[in-house]
Design a protein around this motif. Structure first.
Motif, PDB file in Angstrom:
ATOM      1  N   GLU A  61       0.642  -1.419  -0.060  1.00  0.00           N
ATOM      2  CA  GLU A  61       0.171  -0.392  -0.075  1.00  0.00           C
ATOM      3  C   GLU A  61       0.844   1.267   0.094  1.00  0.00           C
ATOM      4  N   SER A  62       2.063   1.004   1.141  1.00  0.00           N
ATOM      5  CA  SER A  62       2.859   2.042   0.286  1.00  0.00           C
ATOM      6  C   SER A  62       3.655   2.627  -0.946  1.00  0.00           C
ATOM      7  N   TRP A  64       1.417   2.414  -3.303  1.00  0.00           N
ATOM      8  CA  TRP A  64       0.928   3.409  -4.094  1.00  0.00           C
ATOM      9  C   TRP A  64       1.121   4.359  -3.399  1.00  0.00           C
ATOM     10  N   ARG A  65       0.816   5.074  -2.524  1.00  0.00           N
ATOM     11  CA  ARG A  65       1.030   6.122  -1.981  1.00  0.00           C
ATOM     12  C   ARG A  65       2.126   6.420  -2.240  1.00  0.00           C
ATOM     13  N   TYR A  66       3.106   6.149  -2.305  1.00  0.00           N
ATOM     14  CA  TYR A  66       4.077   7.015  -3.000  1.00  0.00           C
ATOM     15  C   TYR A  66       4.429   7.468  -4.374  1.00  0.00           C
ATOM     16  N   THR A  68       1.059   8.123  -5.891  1.00  0.00           N
ATOM     17  CA  THR A  68       0.298   8.917  -6.070  1.00  0.00           C
ATOM     18  C   THR A  68       0.696  10.548  -5.431  1.00  0.00           C
ATOM     19  N   ASP A  71       1.872  11.042  -0.018  1.00  0.00           N
ATOM     20  CA  ASP A  71       2.505  10.929   1.026  1.00  0.00           C
ATOM     21  C   ASP A  71       4.183  10.768   0.975  1.00  0.00           C
ATOM     22  N   ALA A  74       5.643   7.881   2.219  1.00  0.00           N
ATOM     23  CA  ALA A  74       5.299   6.372   2.160  1.00  0.00           C
ATOM     24  C   ALA A  74       6.794   5.824   1.302  1.00  0.00           C
ATOM     25  N   LYS A 267      -8.520   5.567  -4.761  1.00  0.00           N
ATOM     26  CA  LYS A 267      -7.553   6.590  -4.670  1.00  0.00           C
ATOM     27  C   LYS A 267      -7.244   5.723  -6.379  1.00  0.00           C
TER      28      LYS A 267
END
Length: 523
Positions: A61-62, A64-66, A68, A71, A74, A267
């Protein structure tokens, strides 16, 4: 009545054979407790793997957050998640049976592939290839490795169910079978009362086990919401309660997985909307370049043509040539307005906000339309509520937006009518502001075209550019406002422009409107 009390009742009825029953009960109780301990160890091993699974999912998940960009921490969380995963892997491996070591190796190999793929995605993203990194993450992580992880999880949980729950049940079934055989042998030697008492005890033990077996079979098919009834407060009841607790945990894990999937879908939808906005920005940039080229190549010849037509008009004596010259001047002005609309829409205009009075904006708006109102027989009503707070906007953009809306309202009343411009205090999303209403009694807008009324280049008039309302909507939204429209075919149209009120404590407030230069206040 607990299991031990049932045995004491049989002892009171059976004299010497009851001693044998007590010995058998003690042995059975020890075996059941051993089975329960083994089941507890298996459940603890499942919980340990659940923590490992959660840590692996958080690590992906980190990524995907990176990608985007929302975050910045991430990447650091990805490395921390690796340490957490290593901890839970070692702990889980230490709890496995020797014949299950292959599962730990499979999990470690899959985690190694996920880490290598994630580092590759980070490298591609850090090199500036954001879209390529996103596609690589979709192809390698989401479409290849995560399905492999899901298959491995299903295999592990399936084996856990077979080795723990079903194994425990089989063990308990063997214990009960042995107990029944021993009781049958003892009952042959016992008196009639002992036989009846033993039969009642066996019945009271077998019923909850049968109910628990039925519940296990139903839950094993995937129905985690199946109610597990616990009627007895004895050890079998404890087992039923433990099984109910495990089912509740599995149900919560499934709900958490569904929630995380929903968040991931949200997301992805947000990324798609962002991509659409980027595409729209690129299109507008292309239109801006084209508009600049058109303005450079057309406006100067148009100005010369208009000047020549005006000079010829002053010198013309006959009515025929004069009418043609007036038509030429009008067409040149119309073409110039179209070029101006195209430039206003395509060029990213900077926003210079300052405190401004809505009443002053409306008062400055009406004089240029006085002659046009008189020619078309349109009456004007201006209603401005007293003591309205100032707004903090770019006056030039808001004036242009008002001009576009009023122009469309006048075009909707070619045979005359009534135009009303009103301003009052209004709230939007719990924020104070000013609501400006522009109401005409024109032909109205059909419901079929209402959704596209603010789309660029959409128009219902042959001579229109389709950019007037699009420019107005953009300028209002750039200044933090909102635009809404209501229309009834054959009755008229109402357009509402909401602008946020200027806050006195706003440190970004510029000079008051009176400090603007005369050129900024001109029309």
């Amino acid at each position: 009545m607990t299991f031990q009390r049932k045995l004491l009742l049989g002892f009171s009825l059976m004299a010497l054979p009851a001693l044998l029953v007590a010995g058998e009960a003690i042995r059975t109780n020890l075996l059941e407790r051993a089975a329960l301990r083994a089941l507890g160890e298996d459940l603890a091993r499942s919980r340990t793997y659940g923590e490992l699974e959660t840590a692996m999912f958080n690590q992906t998940e980190s990524v995907w957050r990176y990608l985007t960009g929302m975050d910045p921490n991430a990447r650091h969380e990805f490395e921390l998640s690796g340490d957490v995963i290593e901890y839970w892997q070692q702990r889980w491996r230490s709890e496995l049976h020797p014949d299950e070591a292959g599962l730990a190796n499979d999990v470690r190999e899959l985690q190694r592939q996920i880490r290598i793929s994630s580092l590759h995605v980070f490298a591609v993203y850090d090199s500036g290839q954001h879209e390529a990194a996103y596609r690589l993450a979709q192809a390698d992580l989401r479409d290849r490795l995560l399905p492999m992880l899901d298959d491995l999880n299903r295999n592990i949980y399936r084996r856990a169910r077979e080795s723990s729950v079903r194994g425990a049940y089989a063990h308990l079934a063997d214990i009960v079978a042995d107990e029944n055989r021993a009781l049958v042998a003892i009952l042959v030697l016992a008196l009639a009362t002992a036989f009846v008492a033993s039969w009642l005890i066996a019945r009271s033990v077998a019923r909850p086990i049968s109910e628990l077996r039925e519940a296990m079979a139903v839950v094993g098919t995937g129905r985690l919401d199946y109610p597990i009834a616990v009627h007895s407060p004895d050890e079998i009841g404890d087992l039923a309660r433990a099984f109910a607790t495990m089912t509740a945990h599995l149900r919560q894990s499934r709900a958490d997985m569904d929630r995380l999937n929903a968040e991931l879908e949200a997301k992805v939808a947000q990324l798609e909307r962002t991509q659409a906005q980027l595409v729209q920005s690129e299109r507008l940039a292309s239109i801006g370049e084209m508009a600049a080229a058109v303005a450079h190549g057309i406006r100067n010849p148009l100005a010369s043509l208009r000047a020549a037509a005006q000079l010829a008009l002053r010198q013309a004596q006959l009515s025929g040539p004069r009418e043609h010259l007036v038509v030429i001047i009008g067409e040149v002005d119309r073409l110039d307005r179209r070029v101006s609309h195209l430039l206003n829409f395509s060029r990213p205009a900077p926003v210079h906000r300052m405190r401004e009075s809505v009443g002053r904006l409306i008062e400055d708006l009406t004089p240029p339309f006085t002659e046009l109102l008189r020619e078309r027989g349109i009456s004007l009503e201006v209603e401005i509520a007293p003591a309205l707070p100032d707004v903090r906007v770019d006056p030039m953009q808001v004036e242009q937006a008002l001009v576009e809306v009023v122009s469309n309202a006048l075009d909707a009343m070619p045979g005359g009518g009534h135009l009303r411009i009103a301003a009052r205090a209004g709230m939007a999303h719990d924020r104070p502001g000013i609501m400006i209403e522009i109401v005409d009694t024109g032909v109205g807008i059909p419901d079929a075209v209402m959704p596209a009324i603010f789309d660029p280049f959409f128009t219902t008039r042959p001579e229109g550019t389709g950019l007037g309302l699009a420019v107005a909507k953009r300028f209002i939204e750039q200044n933090g406002g909102q635009v809404s429209i209501e229309s009834t075919l054959g009755t008229g149209t109402t357009i509402r422009l909401w602008l946020p009120a200027a806050m006195d404590e706003d440190p970004r407030a510029d000079a008051p409107a009176d400090a603007r230069s005369p050129s900024q206040r001109s029309h």
